[in-house]
Design a protein around this motif. Structure first.
Motif, PDB file in Angstrom:
ATOM      1  N   UNK A  23       0.848  -1.187   0.000  1.00 27.44           N
ATOM      2  CA  UNK A  23       0.000   0.000   0.000  1.00 27.44           C
ATOM      3  C   UNK A  23       0.887   1.242   0.000  1.00 27.44           C
ATOM      4  N   UNK A  24       0.411   2.311  -0.646  1.00 28.92           N
ATOM      5  CA  UNK A  24       1.200   3.539  -0.793  1.00 28.92           C
ATOM      6  C   UNK A  24       0.287   4.748  -0.604  1.00 28.92           C
ATOM      7  N   UNK A  25       0.765   5.750   0.138  1.00 29.16           N
ATOM      8  CA  UNK A  25       0.070   7.023   0.303  1.00 29.16           C
ATOM      9  C   UNK A  25       0.922   8.123  -0.312  1.00 29.16           C
ATOM     10  N   UNK A  26       0.293   8.982  -1.118  1.00 32.60           N
ATOM     11  CA  UNK A  26       0.996  10.128  -1.712  1.00 32.60           C
ATOM     12  C   UNK A  26       0.336  11.392  -1.178  1.00 32.60           C
ATOM     13  N   UNK A  27       1.052  12.113  -0.314  1.00 35.56           N
ATOM     14  CA  UNK A  27       0.535  13.351   0.274  1.00 35.56           C
ATOM     15  C   UNK A  27       1.485  14.514   0.042  1.00 35.56           C
ATOM     16  N   UNK A  28       2.444  14.283  -0.819  1.00 37.17           N
ATOM     17  CA  UNK A  28       3.395  15.304  -1.224  1.00 37.17           C
ATOM     18  C   UNK A  28       3.811  14.962  -2.642  1.00 37.17           C
ATOM     19  N   UNK A  29       3.853  15.931  -3.563  1.00 43.52           N
ATOM     20  CA  UNK A  29       4.182  15.592  -4.950  1.00 43.52           C
ATOM     21  C   UNK A  29       5.541  14.924  -5.108  1.00 43.52           C
ATOM     22  N   UNK A  30       6.467  15.234  -4.214  1.00 45.47           N
ATOM     23  CA  UNK A  30       7.783  14.609  -4.320  1.00 45.47           C
ATOM     24  C   UNK A  30       7.729  13.107  -4.050  1.00 45.47           C
ATOM     25  N   UNK A  31       6.709  12.660  -3.329  1.00 43.88           N
ATOM     26  CA  UNK A  31       6.555  11.234  -3.048  1.00 43.88           C
ATOM     27  C   UNK A  31       5.983  10.471  -4.250  1.00 43.88           C
ATOM     28  N   UNK A  32       5.330  11.199  -5.158  1.00 45.88           N
ATOM     29  CA  UNK A  32       4.521  10.546  -6.181  1.00 45.88           C
ATOM     30  C   UNK A  32       5.303   9.599  -7.088  1.00 45.88           C
ATOM     31  N   UNK A  33       6.406  10.017  -7.713  1.00 49.34           N
ATOM     32  CA  UNK A  33       7.084   9.098  -8.629  1.00 49.34           C
ATOM     33  C   UNK A  33       7.516   7.793  -7.960  1.00 49.34           C
ATOM     34  N   UNK A  34       8.116   7.910  -6.779  1.00 50.84           N
ATOM     35  CA  UNK A  34       8.568   6.697  -6.094  1.00 50.84           C
ATOM     36  C   UNK A  34       7.380   5.788  -5.729  1.00 50.84           C
ATOM     37  N   UNK A  35       6.287   6.392  -5.249  1.00 58.05           N
ATOM     38  CA  UNK A  35       5.126   5.592  -4.851  1.00 58.05           C
ATOM     39  C   UNK A  35       4.461   4.938  -6.060  1.00 58.05           C
TER      40      UNK A  35
END
Length: 558
Positions: free
Chosen positions: A138-150
């Motif tokens: 499971x993955x949560x994206x709450x910051x745009x910088x997290x998005x590519x890795x997630x």
């Protein structure tokens, strides 16, 4: 570096995973994300009536394409899809569940938000936590910088584990900028433990070469283990007779000269069970042994005679080997076997009785035997046959699949109503194939809305709704008033949903009416829906035996 949006990044990664269509139900937390996804020229959205059916559609799509995507809104959407996602987990299907999440700023501020449990300040991670047992990650994206890795992590986890994943993206981030993705870096394929695989292949081949009458049996895990072609090569090089477990029907060609039939305990194809269980060595490849696939554990197999080959391990006569890869293991065994057609010769020695001709008068009430004889005649090369939970399972097992056709069933999870959404997903995944669905009336009532989406998508084929007024499969296990259904006019309902879509919908109560409706459908380019009215007690003998076996197994006290 060149920039793109979070939503476009996700779209690009889905395409790289082979996903060209995604299934969605809109909600306020995912609307901006949907805008970004449909803006990508290579990705197509299929909106569904509810999230459960959209999940079943993703299940069907993943069966045909290898992976699928489902886009829902937070909590009310995601939790509506949980049952379908659990089924995909049980059936080893990579489904990427993408949920629009609450605004990240609102979460930081501890606001009370809609679609939540009204417990502010907890970070709203409870939906992700509920998905954990039924996903690989499971993955949560709450910051745009997290998005590519997630996003990359979610796709790679799904493809590697052959299981669903949950990816939640805060609703205010869909249009945020991130770097344009490089081609996704797929980790190298897993390698086998060379020593263990050599020992296992040597032991298995020696064991089988000593047998007088060995056989092969295909199981459903051949698909997720990517070993369908390796199994066929093994069969052809060995000359063994080949049976399929019920959830593996269609994974070995039924027009192949080595095919024995379906091995399903007391409901096996005529002659198949006797040949398999009389064998002094049987290799089960990718088998799932549960109460459904063994018909209440009615199989008579001996551990000492068995080679069991699974995606990552094997067992030969009770000795276990770990760290294997199924395709390579089957290939290693194939290269060491001496051809032995003894089981196949034994099967052919006792010819099966020919099918009894249908001789009922045209005005006689429609009987299941007449209906399925006509369905057999309807099957054509390249068709996709789908059977929902119920007597359709058992009747479909007796149908002979033409060359190039495929068969889909959800036997491990066994969700009633699965087939309606799955037909949608399978049809969208390959529009060149004609669909043929066998759906009980109880199954259909659970998922009826998605027939409208099938019509909107202009999918081609034949859906037979088996109208016997009951949850017949449950009635055969333990009957009671809870198995009775409210009568629907199914053909009329299909017509109401069509709204201009090409459709032939007919209610048939006699053999003559059935023949007339099928002749009318002919080569019709759209969808044909037949409401086949059957007596409640008119079911296959196999279902009667299965119901008694499951009832006894469920009620056992020791």
């Amino acid at each position: 570096m060149e920039q793109t949006t979070v939503g476009n990044y996700l779209a690009q990664r889905l395409l790289e995973a082979g996903i060209q269509d995604f299934f969605a139900v809109p909600g306020d937390f995912n609307l901006a994300l949907l805008d970004e996804l449909i803006a990508h020229p290579g990705l197509r959205m299929v909106t569904c009536c509810n999230e459960l059916n959209a999940g079943y559609a993703a299940d069907g799509y993943a069966r045909a394409r290898g992976a699928a995507a489902l886009v829902v809104t937070f909590a009310v959407g995601g939790l509506s899809a949980v049952n379908a996602v659990a089924g995909a987990y049980a059936e080893d299907l990579p489904v990427v569940v993408v949920s629009g999440g609450p605004n990240a700023l609102s979460l930081k501020e501890g606001r009370t938000l809609h679609h939540t449990l009204a417990r502010p300040g907890e970070g709203e991670t409870w939906v992700r936590d509920l998905f954990r047992p039924i996903t690989a990650a499971t993955f949560l994206v709450r910051d745009p910088e997290q998005a590519p890795r997630a996003i990359d992590g979610a796709l790679l986890a799904a493809l590697k584990a052959r299981k669903p994943v949950y990816l939640e993206i805060a609703c205010n981030l869909a249009r945020e900028s991130v770097s344009l993705p490089h081609p996704m870096s797929v980790p190298p394929a897993e390698s086998a433990d060379a020593l263990s695989q050599e020992a296992a292949a040597s032991h298995a081949s020696a064991f089988l070469n000593l047998a007088r009458q060995p056989v092969l049996v295909a199981g459903s895990l051949l698909r997720c283990g990517r070993a369908v072609s390796a199994f066929r090569d093994l069969a052809e090089r060995s000359g063994y007779g080949v049976a399929c477990m019920p959830d593996a029907k269609g994974l070995f060609p039924e027009d192949h000269p080595q095919y024995l039939g379906i091995y399903w305990g007391t409901a096996s194809s005529p002659g198949c069970r006797e040949v398999v269980e009389a064998s002094d060595a049987y290799l089960f490849a990718g088998a799932r042994f549960n109460d459904y696939t063994t018909l209440g554990y009615s199989t008579l197999l001996q551990r000492a005679r068995m080679v069991q080959a699974c995606p990552r391990h094997a067992c030969v006569g009770g000795q276990s080997y770990q760290g294997l890869l199924l395709p390579e293991f089957l290939g290693d065994v194939a290269g060491r076997l001496k051809p032995n057609p003894a089981a196949l010769e034994a099967f052919r020695r006792d010819p099966l009785p020919g099918a009894e001709p249908v001789s009922a008068p045209a005005e006689a009430p429609l009987a299941a035997r007449d209906l399925y004889a006509r369905i057999q005649a309807q099957l054509a090369p390249g068709d996709t046959l789908v059977a929902d939970t119920g007597d359709a399972w058992f009747q479909a097992m007796a149908l002979r699949l033409p060359e190039g056709s495929r068969f889909e069933i959800q036997m491990q999870y066994g969700a009633i109503g699965w087939s309606v959404g799955a037909l949608l997903g399978l049809g969208v995944a390959d529009r060149n194939r004609r669909l043929l669905g066998l759906v009980g009336d109880g199954c259909f009532q659970m998922a009826a809305q998605e027939l409208g989406t099938i019509l909107r998508e202009r999918l081609r084929g034949l859906i037979v709704i088996l109208n016997n007024g009951a949850y017949a499969i449950e009635a055969m296990i333990h009957d009671g008033p809870y198995n009775d259904l409210q009568a629907w006019r199914y053909a009329a309902l299909a017509e109401a949903m069509a709204a201009g879509a090409p459709l032939v919908a007919r209610r048939v109560t006699t053999l003559g009416e059935l023949d007339g409706a099928l002749a009318e459908a002919g080569d019709f380019p759209g969808l044909t829906v037949l409401e086949a009215v059957l007596d409640r007690a008119d079911c296959s003998r196999a279902l009667l035996g299965w119901g008694a076996a499951v009832s006894g197994y469920n009620a056992r006290k020791e």
